[in-house]
Design a protein around this motif. Sequence first.
Motif, PDB file in Angstrom:
ATOM      1  N   MET A   1       0.833  -1.199   0.000  1.00 25.37           N
ATOM      2  CA  MET A   1       0.000   0.000   0.000  1.00 25.37           C
ATOM      3  C   MET A   1       0.867   1.247   0.000  1.00 25.37           C
ATOM      4  O   MET A   1       1.878   1.311   0.690  1.00 25.37           O
ATOM      5  CB  MET A   1      -0.909   0.012   1.227  1.00 25.37           C
ATOM      6  CG  MET A   1      -1.798   1.244   1.278  1.00 25.37           C
ATOM      7  SD  MET A   1      -2.770   1.304   2.773  1.00 25.37           S
ATOM      8  CE  MET A   1      -4.189   0.370   2.269  1.00 25.37           C
ATOM      9  N   VAL A   2       0.461   2.207  -0.828  1.00 24.96           N
ATOM     10  CA  VAL A   2       1.146   3.492  -0.857  1.00 24.96           C
ATOM     11  C   VAL A   2       0.218   4.512  -0.215  1.00 24.96           C
ATOM     12  O   VAL A   2      -0.950   4.605  -0.569  1.00 24.96           O
ATOM     13  CB  VAL A   2       1.492   3.889  -2.306  1.00 24.96           C
ATOM     14  CG1 VAL A   2       2.114   5.274  -2.346  1.00 24.96           C
ATOM     15  CG2 VAL A   2       2.436   2.875  -2.916  1.00 24.96           C
ATOM     16  N   LEU A   3       0.753   5.242   0.753  1.00 24.94           N
ATOM     17  CA  LEU A   3      -0.038   6.259   1.442  1.00 24.94           C
ATOM     18  C   LEU A   3       0.493   7.625   1.028  1.00 24.94           C
ATOM     19  O   LEU A   3       1.660   7.930   1.242  1.00 24.94           O
ATOM     20  CB  LEU A   3       0.085   6.107   2.967  1.00 24.94           C
ATOM     21  CG  LEU A   3      -0.383   4.772   3.541  1.00 24.94           C
ATOM     22  CD1 LEU A   3       0.797   3.864   3.819  1.00 24.94           C
ATOM     23  CD2 LEU A   3      -1.156   5.000   4.822  1.00 24.94           C
ATOM     24  N   HIS A   4      -0.357   8.388   0.389  1.00 22.91           N
ATOM     25  CA  HIS A   4       0.059   9.669  -0.163  1.00 22.91           C
ATOM     26  C   HIS A   4      -0.664  10.791   0.588  1.00 22.91           C
ATOM     27  O   HIS A   4      -1.896  10.861   0.565  1.00 22.91           O
ATOM     28  CB  HIS A   4      -0.287   9.689  -1.651  1.00 22.91           C
ATOM     29  CG  HIS A   4       0.295  10.840  -2.374  1.00 22.91           C
ATOM     30  ND1 HIS A   4       0.000  11.130  -3.663  1.00 22.91           N
ATOM     31  CD2 HIS A   4       1.163  11.781  -1.979  1.00 22.91           C
ATOM     32  CE1 HIS A   4       0.653  12.216  -4.035  1.00 22.91           C
ATOM     33  NE2 HIS A   4       1.367  12.617  -3.016  1.00 22.91           N
ATOM     34  N   ASP A   5       0.124  11.633   1.220  1.00 21.03           N
ATOM     35  CA  ASP A   5      -0.456  12.732   1.987  1.00 21.03           C
ATOM     36  C   ASP A   5      -0.917  13.815   1.008  1.00 21.03           C
ATOM     37  O   ASP A   5      -0.101  14.481   0.366  1.00 21.03           O
ATOM     38  CB  ASP A   5       0.609  13.292   2.931  1.00 21.03           C
ATOM     39  CG  ASP A   5       0.020  14.288   3.909  1.00 21.03           C
ATOM     40  OD1 ASP A   5      -1.025  14.883   3.575  1.00 21.03           O
ATOM     41  OD2 ASP A   5       0.600  14.473   4.992  1.00 21.03           O
ATOM     42  N   ILE A   6      -2.224  13.966   0.854  1.00 26.78           N
ATOM     43  CA  ILE A   6      -2.730  14.929  -0.125  1.00 26.78           C
ATOM     44  C   ILE A   6      -3.386  16.121   0.581  1.00 26.78           C
ATOM     45  O   ILE A   6      -4.182  16.837  -0.028  1.00 26.78           O
ATOM     46  CB  ILE A   6      -3.711  14.265  -1.131  1.00 26.78           C
ATOM     47  CG1 ILE A   6      -4.814  13.507  -0.385  1.00 26.78           C
ATOM     48  CG2 ILE A   6      -2.981  13.352  -2.083  1.00 26.78           C
ATOM     49  CD1 ILE A   6      -5.963  13.108  -1.285  1.00 26.78           C
ATOM     50  N   THR A   7      -3.024  16.323   1.855  1.00 29.64           N
ATOM     51  CA  THR A   7      -3.604  17.444   2.613  1.00 29.64           C
ATOM     52  C   THR A   7      -3.351  18.773   1.898  1.00 29.64           C
ATOM     53  O   THR A   7      -4.276  19.570   1.700  1.00 29.64           O
ATOM     54  CB  THR A   7      -2.970  17.500   4.018  1.00 29.64           C
ATOM     55  OG1 THR A   7      -2.938  16.185   4.537  1.00 29.64           O
ATOM     56  CG2 THR A   7      -3.757  18.409   4.939  1.00 29.64           C
ATOM     57  N   ASP A   8      -2.083  18.991   1.485  1.00 27.17           N
ATOM     58  CA  ASP A   8      -1.736  20.260   0.837  1.00 27.17           C
ATOM     59  C   ASP A   8      -2.464  20.403  -0.498  1.00 27.17           C
ATOM     60  O   ASP A   8      -2.915  21.484  -0.854  1.00 27.17           O
ATOM     61  CB  ASP A   8      -0.224  20.351   0.614  1.00 27.17           C
ATOM     62  CG  ASP A   8       0.492  20.487   1.951  1.00 27.17           C
ATOM     63  OD1 ASP A   8      -0.174  20.843   2.944  1.00 27.17           O
ATOM     64  OD2 ASP A   8       1.710  20.217   1.995  1.00 27.17           O
ATOM     65  N   LEU A   9      -2.547  19.286  -1.210  1.00 26.15           N
ATOM     66  CA  LEU A   9      -3.238  19.305  -2.500  1.00 26.15           C
ATOM     67  C   LEU A   9      -4.704  19.690  -2.303  1.00 26.15           C
ATOM     68  O   LEU A   9      -5.235  20.563  -3.013  1.00 26.15           O
ATOM     69  CB  LEU A   9      -3.144  17.920  -3.140  1.00 26.15           C
ATOM     70  CG  LEU A   9      -3.769  17.784  -4.521  1.00 26.15           C
ATOM     71  CD1 LEU A   9      -2.955  18.559  -5.544  1.00 26.15           C
ATOM     72  CD2 LEU A   9      -3.870  16.322  -4.924  1.00 26.15           C
TER      73      LEU A   9
ATOM     74  N   ARG B   1      -5.959  21.301   0.204  1.00 22.06           N
ATOM     75  CA  ARG B   1      -6.035  22.693   0.666  1.00 22.06           C
ATOM     76  C   ARG B   1      -5.879  23.637  -0.529  1.00 22.06           C
ATOM     77  O   ARG B   1      -6.596  24.616  -0.673  1.00 22.06           O
ATOM     78  CB  ARG B   1      -4.911  22.939   1.684  1.00 22.06           C
ATOM     79  CG  ARG B   1      -5.128  24.210   2.484  1.00 22.06           C
ATOM     80  CD  ARG B   1      -4.068  24.371   3.538  1.00 22.06           C
ATOM     81  NE  ARG B   1      -4.158  23.370   4.584  1.00 22.06           N
ATOM     82  CZ  ARG B   1      -3.105  22.884   5.237  1.00 22.06           C
ATOM     83  NH1 ARG B   1      -1.893  23.288   4.932  1.00 22.06           N
ATOM     84  NH2 ARG B   1      -3.260  21.995   6.185  1.00 22.06           N
ATOM     85  N   PHE B   2      -4.949  23.280  -1.414  1.00 25.71           N
ATOM     86  CA  PHE B   2      -4.716  24.089  -2.597  1.00 25.71           C
ATOM     87  C   PHE B   2      -5.965  24.125  -3.474  1.00 25.71           C
ATOM     88  O   PHE B   2      -6.389  25.180  -3.953  1.00 25.71           O
ATOM     89  CB  PHE B   2      -3.531  23.512  -3.370  1.00 25.71           C
ATOM     90  CG  PHE B   2      -3.243  24.229  -4.645  1.00 25.71           C
ATOM     91  CD1 PHE B   2      -2.617  25.474  -4.630  1.00 25.71           C
ATOM     92  CD2 PHE B   2      -3.598  23.679  -5.872  1.00 25.71           C
ATOM     93  CE1 PHE B   2      -2.362  26.149  -5.809  1.00 25.71           C
ATOM     94  CE2 PHE B   2      -3.349  24.353  -7.049  1.00 25.71           C
ATOM     95  CZ  PHE B   2      -2.727  25.585  -7.015  1.00 25.71           C
ATOM     96  N   GLU B   3      -6.572  22.937  -3.632  1.00 20.81           N
ATOM     97  CA  GLU B   3      -7.788  22.860  -4.444  1.00 20.81           C
ATOM     98  C   GLU B   3      -8.886  23.738  -3.841  1.00 20.81           C
ATOM     99  O   GLU B   3      -9.617  24.427  -4.550  1.00 20.81           O
ATOM    100  CB  GLU B   3      -8.275  21.410  -4.535  1.00 20.81           C
ATOM    101  CG  GLU B   3      -7.421  20.562  -5.454  1.00 20.81           C
ATOM    102  CD  GLU B   3      -7.748  19.081  -5.369  1.00 20.81           C
ATOM    103  OE1 GLU B   3      -7.164  18.321  -6.141  1.00 20.81           O
ATOM    104  OE2 GLU B   3      -8.584  18.691  -4.516  1.00 20.81           O
ATOM    105  N   GLN B   4      -8.982  23.702  -2.515  1.00 17.46           N
ATOM    106  CA  GLN B   4      -9.971  24.503  -1.806  1.00 17.46           C
ATOM    107  C   GLN B   4      -9.709  25.991  -2.047  1.00 17.46           C
ATOM    108  O   GLN B   4     -10.624  26.759  -2.380  1.00 17.46           O
ATOM    109  CB  GLN B   4      -9.892  24.148  -0.310  1.00 17.46           C
ATOM    110  CG  GLN B   4     -10.805  24.956   0.594  1.00 17.46           C
ATOM    111  CD  GLN B   4     -12.278  24.688   0.299  1.00 17.46           C
ATOM    112  OE1 GLN B   4     -12.609  23.664  -0.304  1.00 17.46           O
ATOM    113  NE2 GLN B   4     -13.133  25.620   0.678  1.00 17.46           N
ATOM    114  N   LEU B   5      -8.415  26.377  -1.929  1.00 20.90           N
ATOM    115  CA  LEU B   5      -8.049  27.781  -2.159  1.00 20.90           C
ATOM    116  C   LEU B   5      -8.396  28.204  -3.576  1.00 20.90           C
ATOM    117  O   LEU B   5      -8.904  29.292  -3.822  1.00 20.90           O
ATOM    118  CB  LEU B   5      -6.546  27.978  -1.931  1.00 20.90           C
ATOM    119  CG  LEU B   5      -6.093  28.058  -0.476  1.00 20.90           C
ATOM    120  CD1 LEU B   5      -4.579  28.158  -0.399  1.00 20.90           C
ATOM    121  CD2 LEU B   5      -6.730  29.274   0.214  1.00 20.90           C
ATOM    122  N   GLN B   6      -8.108  27.282  -4.494  1.00 20.90           N
ATOM    123  CA  GLN B   6      -8.369  27.553  -5.897  1.00 20.90           C
ATOM    124  C   GLN B   6      -9.865  27.810  -6.132  1.00 20.90           C
ATOM    125  O   GLN B   6     -10.249  28.746  -6.823  1.00 20.90           O
ATOM    126  CB  GLN B   6      -7.900  26.328  -6.706  1.00 20.90           C
ATOM    127  CG  GLN B   6      -7.504  26.610  -8.123  1.00 20.90           C
ATOM    128  CD  GLN B   6      -6.275  27.506  -8.206  1.00 20.90           C
ATOM    129  OE1 GLN B   6      -5.581  27.744  -7.212  1.00 20.90           O
ATOM    130  NE2 GLN B   6      -6.025  28.043  -9.374  1.00 20.90           N
TER     131      GLN B   6
END
Length: 626
Positions: A386-394, A396-401
């Motif tokens: 399993m690969v765990l990818h932290d997409i919190t910043d992504l 947040r960025f999408e939200q900002l966008q």
Amino acid sequence: MIDQKRSSEEFIRESSQLSMPGDGPIRVLLVEDNRADYVYTRALLRAIDDQRYELDWETTYSAGKRELMRGVHDVYLLDYRLEDGNGLDLIREAIAAGCQRPLILLTAYGDDDIDIKAIRAGAADYMMKGEFDARLLERSIRYSLGRAQTLKALRLSQERYALAVSGANDAIFDWDLLEQRIYFSPRWHAMFGMQESSETFGTIEKWLGRVHPDDVTRLQRNALAHLKGDTPHFECELRVLHDNGTYRWVNARGLAVRDEMTGEATRMAGSVTDTTERALEHHQLRATLSSMVEGVVAVDNETRVLLVNKVAARLLGIDEERAVGRPISASSQLVEVNQMLARTIKEWRELRGETHMSPPGQAQRVIELRAAPLRAAQDDVSGAVMVLHDITDLRRFEQLQREFVGNVSHELKTPLTAIMGLTETLVDDANMPLGKQREYVSRVAAQTERLHKLVDDLLALSRAESLEPRLEDRVPVDLRALAHESAFAFEPTAEAKNISVEVELPEAEVLVEAQEELIKRVFDNLVSNAIKYTNDGGSVWLRVQSHGNQALIEVEDSGIGIAPEHQGRIFERFYRVDKGRSRLAGGTGLGLAIVKNVVLAHYGNVSVESGEGRGATFRVQLPLMI
Ligand code: ADP
């Protein structure tokens, strides 16, 4: 010593021939020039068993030798005295030619010391003529055959061992604890690049001298534990110095031989396998995994953890070392992760998902999970990875966008709606008095101006955000000139509010490498804000200085100031402390976002110092041109 050159086929062929001549008759050759002795011997053999022995007879040394070379007999009885030679020489010649069949020498009275010489030469036995009967003859033949068989078995086992030692990739060691010396097989020398002729025996000190300093303690601890009887066998993974100066990874295993009475270890023998390639692969894999930004966790088909890298361990809140070998559910409380791994194994397909995690001491993170079935190359392990990818910043960025697009639309819509309303009224009302018409048109113009400024700021912002790669457009800029221009441009606005603008500049030029137009915007935005948010009759100071290798721009005002809770956010796009005031003053909410992005793109930084009602000071630092 064992003949290393004997081929293994030859060895196998011989092994299969190793049987007591028990099935068929025993073929005996007598080399004897006296017929009476032949007749007597034949009689004795018949007396023992008239079916069992088949006796052939040769009378001369040369005929005997020929038969010996043919090697079709099981036992040879050789008389010492022959016409053309003696039996002892015949034995020596046969042994030298590689004969391994039992040879029994028949001596006569007076042949002093011949018996001893015969045994030394390799004879299996000897008998004194005239002194042996059927029973003695039988015993001698049986003994000789048995001895030959034992010797052959021993030789084969030695050869088998030698073949194993020379054929295997492993080096063999045999450590004599009493004599304090170690035997090393030839492979040992090859493994560590030593001369072939290097001594076969070494001391423990010498061998420890080659061990990597970091591994010495572990090696000694493991060896001692086994010698003391605490472990069933000795095993240690360690690095040993090669003659070329590099270290080889090896796996050493051994077993102690103990004194039957005391139980004390007297020897330890074992093998050393070169695991460098494997160890390198392993270390590379570990290094790769540990430097990955993503978390990786692999489990076997019973969801026992095979490996877990640092990031995954941190996200899952588990101990990297302790989790290995145990079911993941015993270490991680994250039900989604555990279930997805179990499902991947059960359904044998890729699965994806998203989950929220709160690693200890950290804010909640959004993690994308991707699991896939795992089958190892050797087919001996299966499970899931399993690969765990932290997409919190992504996220947040999408939200900002999204927020940004919403804000832009809203900001554009307000003046557009006003313009549409005004123009519609103008068109519809044909009888509108001229004064009113003028007023409407000038309001349309004001809203158009606002739209224009907004679009202009949006373009500036997008340029500043994508500026970094375009370094080639940068030119030397004297910040004093830009400060002057800006103060001059805003003179009318300041005068309208009776605000004094003081410019303080150094004598020497302050050069930075920059995109001039954007740095000019930094000045304009800061100066215009200072005037905008300062009440009538206040003051604004504009300073440029050099400090070490940094240029400093300072814009200070005696205005309304900014409360601490807003100070961190005023650089965000569209963030305003007081929307109404900003809009009335013609603000777009993008000015400081542009300042921040331009400054960052020029490797500088911007900060604010203020308090509510206490004015504000904005400081921009930019690296000076060298
Ligand atoms: P705006 O177009 O609204 O001025 P900016 O991005 O330039 O947008 O500034 C964001 C907000 O920061 C402003 O709305 C204002 O509330 C605050 N601000 C900026 N400069 C000052 C200042 N010199 N004094 C007080 N408040 C300021």
